[in-house]
Write an enzyme that holds these catalytic residues in place. Structure first.
Site, PDB file in Angstrom:
ATOM      1  N   ARG A   1     -15.915  -6.220   0.316  1.00  0.00           N
ATOM      2  CA  ARG A   1     -14.404  -6.684   0.021  1.00  0.00           C
ATOM      3  C   ARG A   1     -14.549  -7.952  -1.178  1.00  0.00           C
ATOM      4  NH1 ARG A   1     -12.890  -8.442   5.750  1.00  0.00           N
ATOM      5  NH2 ARG A   1     -15.159  -9.534   5.449  1.00  0.00           N
TER       6      ARG A   1
ATOM      7  N   ASP B   1      -3.578  -4.609  -8.026  1.00  0.00           N
ATOM      8  CA  ASP B   1      -5.171  -4.488  -7.985  1.00  0.00           C
ATOM      9  C   ASP B   1      -5.621  -3.437  -8.475  1.00  0.00           C
ATOM     10  OD1 ASP B   1      -5.010  -6.836  -6.340  1.00  0.00           O
ATOM     11  OD2 ASP B   1      -5.023  -5.738  -4.481  1.00  0.00           O
TER      12      ASP B   1
ATOM     13  N   ARG C   1      -7.336  -8.600 -10.313  1.00  0.00           N
ATOM     14  CA  ARG C   1      -5.917  -8.840 -10.085  1.00  0.00           C
ATOM     15  C   ARG C   1      -5.072  -9.217 -11.315  1.00  0.00           C
ATOM     16  NH1 ARG C   1      -2.827 -11.208  -6.011  1.00  0.00           N
ATOM     17  NH2 ARG C   1      -3.729  -9.218  -5.056  1.00  0.00           N
TER      18      ARG C   1
ATOM     19  N   ARG D   1     -12.276 -10.450  -9.474  1.00  0.00           N
ATOM     20  CA  ARG D   1     -12.509 -10.817  -8.365  1.00  0.00           C
ATOM     21  C   ARG D   1     -13.855 -10.103  -7.920  1.00  0.00           C
ATOM     22  NH1 ARG D   1      -7.016 -10.064  -4.940  1.00  0.00           N
ATOM     23  NH2 ARG D   1      -7.516  -8.283  -5.972  1.00  0.00           N
TER      24      ARG D   1
ATOM     25  N   LYS E   1       0.677  -1.163  -0.103  1.00  0.00           N
ATOM     26  CA  LYS E   1      -0.096  -0.074   0.094  1.00  0.00           C
ATOM     27  C   LYS E   1       0.932   1.249  -0.149  1.00  0.00           C
ATOM     28  CE  LYS E   1      -3.702  -2.356   2.432  1.00  0.00           C
ATOM     29  NZ  LYS E   1      -3.077  -3.917   2.787  1.00  0.00           N
TER      30      LYS E   1
ATOM     31  N   GLU F   1      -3.507  -1.311  -5.364  1.00  0.00           N
ATOM     32  CA  GLU F   1      -2.245  -1.832  -4.622  1.00  0.00           C
ATOM     33  C   GLU F   1      -1.252  -2.603  -5.518  1.00  0.00           C
ATOM     34  OE1 GLU F   1      -3.171  -4.629  -1.482  1.00  0.00           O
ATOM     35  OE2 GLU F   1      -4.812  -3.334  -0.283  1.00  0.00           O
TER      36      GLU F   1
ATOM     37  N   ASN G   1       1.156  -5.894  -4.978  1.00  0.00           N
ATOM     38  CA  ASN G   1       1.565  -6.773  -4.130  1.00  0.00           C
ATOM     39  C   ASN G   1       2.874  -7.586  -4.440  1.00  0.00           C
ATOM     40  OD1 ASN G   1      -1.198  -7.120  -2.436  1.00  0.00           O
ATOM     41  ND2 ASN G   1      -1.641  -6.925  -4.642  1.00  0.00           N
TER      42      ASN G   1
ATOM     43  N   LYS H   1      -8.554   1.012   6.211  1.00  0.00           N
ATOM     44  CA  LYS H   1      -8.211  -0.104   6.333  1.00  0.00           C
ATOM     45  C   LYS H   1      -6.742  -0.086   6.997  1.00  0.00           C
ATOM     46  CE  LYS H   1      -6.890  -0.438   1.408  1.00  0.00           C
ATOM     47  NZ  LYS H   1      -7.059  -1.029   0.278  1.00  0.00           N
TER      48      LYS H   1
END
Length: 311
Positions: free
Chosen positions: A230, A270, A208, A222, A123, A278, A280, A158
């Site tokens: 979420r 993401d 993703r 997703r 993040k 994001e 990752n 978050k």
């Protein structure tokens, strides 16, 4: 090659979804020798970076997916490749493992490069690309977070170093729980929070996109479960087939060169709507779903890159 996997316990994993398992299967099929240990068994011992673990064999058989050899302590500098694959939380324990694995480089290739995993948590790396991300604030100060919410209305709050959708809250305009949530988070953690403008496109899914050595190889979408904001698969998100858009490719073209330069071989980003949310690098997943949807063998592409680097 001799390949070690630093990962969470292998027994409970979902062999139909776990990316580390798929990478290990591909390595074994390519003739590489596997070794497995959990991160709590990593150590620095009188100048050596060691791990207490087991020779590993894997097979895609439910309930019988791995076999371990005799437990032993190994010098990780004897290995060609070490995989850094345990899941977050990205806490001081996680960070310490990156410091120890750092000491193996460059003689042993650590994937992803632990120095940049440590300095590019998911993040925070996106802050280098403000034109790609939604309006975002990172703060522990309640007044800063409240002012951001007043400006943007609906927001997502978050933990900065959370994962898997844990602790993610949707706060619509007019919601009165911000102070209580702030008290909750700051009561057990010294870490800041991240707050982002809510993107209504999330109803259509959180994409993703998987990159290998800085290049996009495919994506999965997703979809949030009924009644959920979420979309993480850990909390019931449903993966579905999706194609890369021109915007996805534009995002990848912008961030890809930096990921390649910093040794981030396997990355999952993401994307919600047109926004990057994001990057990752710690323990991305999604390659088994991608392989099922369109036949893309991401694990093969990953190993082609690694074998070229070792050559």
């Amino acid at each position: 090659m001799k390949v070690a996997f630093q990962m969470d316990p292998i027994g409970p994993i979902d062999i139909n979804g776990d990316s580390t398992f798929r990478i290990a299967l591909e390595a074994q099929a390519r003739g590489h020798e596997l070794f497995y240990y959990t991160p709590d068994r990593l150590a620095y011992d009188q100048g050596l970076v060691t791990a207490r673990g087991w020779p590993l064999q894997v097979q895609k058989v439910e309930g019988d997916h791995f076999k371990l050899g005799q437990e032993q302590v190994v010098d990780l500098s004897d290995f060609d490749v070490v995989w850094l694959r345990q899941d977050p939380p990205f806490d001081m324990f996680y960070i310490t493992t990156t410091h120890l694995l750092d000491r193996l480089m460059p003689g042993t290739l650590v994937v992803n490069d632990p120095f940049w995993v440590r300095n590019y948590p998911e993040k925070l790396l996106i802050l280098d690309f403000p034109d790609l991300m939604p309006p975002t604030a990172i703060a522990r100060d309640l007044r800063t977070i409240r002012a951001f919410k007043e400006e943007h209305g609906d927001v997502i709050l978050k933990p900065l170093y959370g994962n898997g959708g844990a602790g993610v809250f949707f706060l619509p305009e007019g919601d009165k729980n911000l102070s209580s949530l702030h008290e909750l988070f700051t009561g057990f953690s010294r870490e800041p929070l991240i707050v982002q403008k809510y993107l209504p496109e999330i109803k259509d899914g959180d994409k993703r996109v998987i990159l290998v050595d800085g290049e996009p190889v495919g994506a999965i979408n997703r979809l949030p479960a009924q009644g959920e904001t979420r979309s993480n698969m850990h909390v019931g998100g449903r993966p579905e087939k999706v194609a890369l858009t021109e915007r996805d490719r534009e995002i990848c073209a912008t961030i890809g060169p930096l990921l390649k330069e910093k040794g981030q071989v396997f990355v999952g980003i993401d994307v919600i709507g047109t926004y990057l949310t994001e990057i990752n690098v710690t323990s991305p997943t999604g390659i088994q779903e991608l392989e099922r949807f369109d036949g893309t063998n991401t694990a093969e592409k990953i190993w082609q890159v690694i074998e070229a680097k070792r050559a």
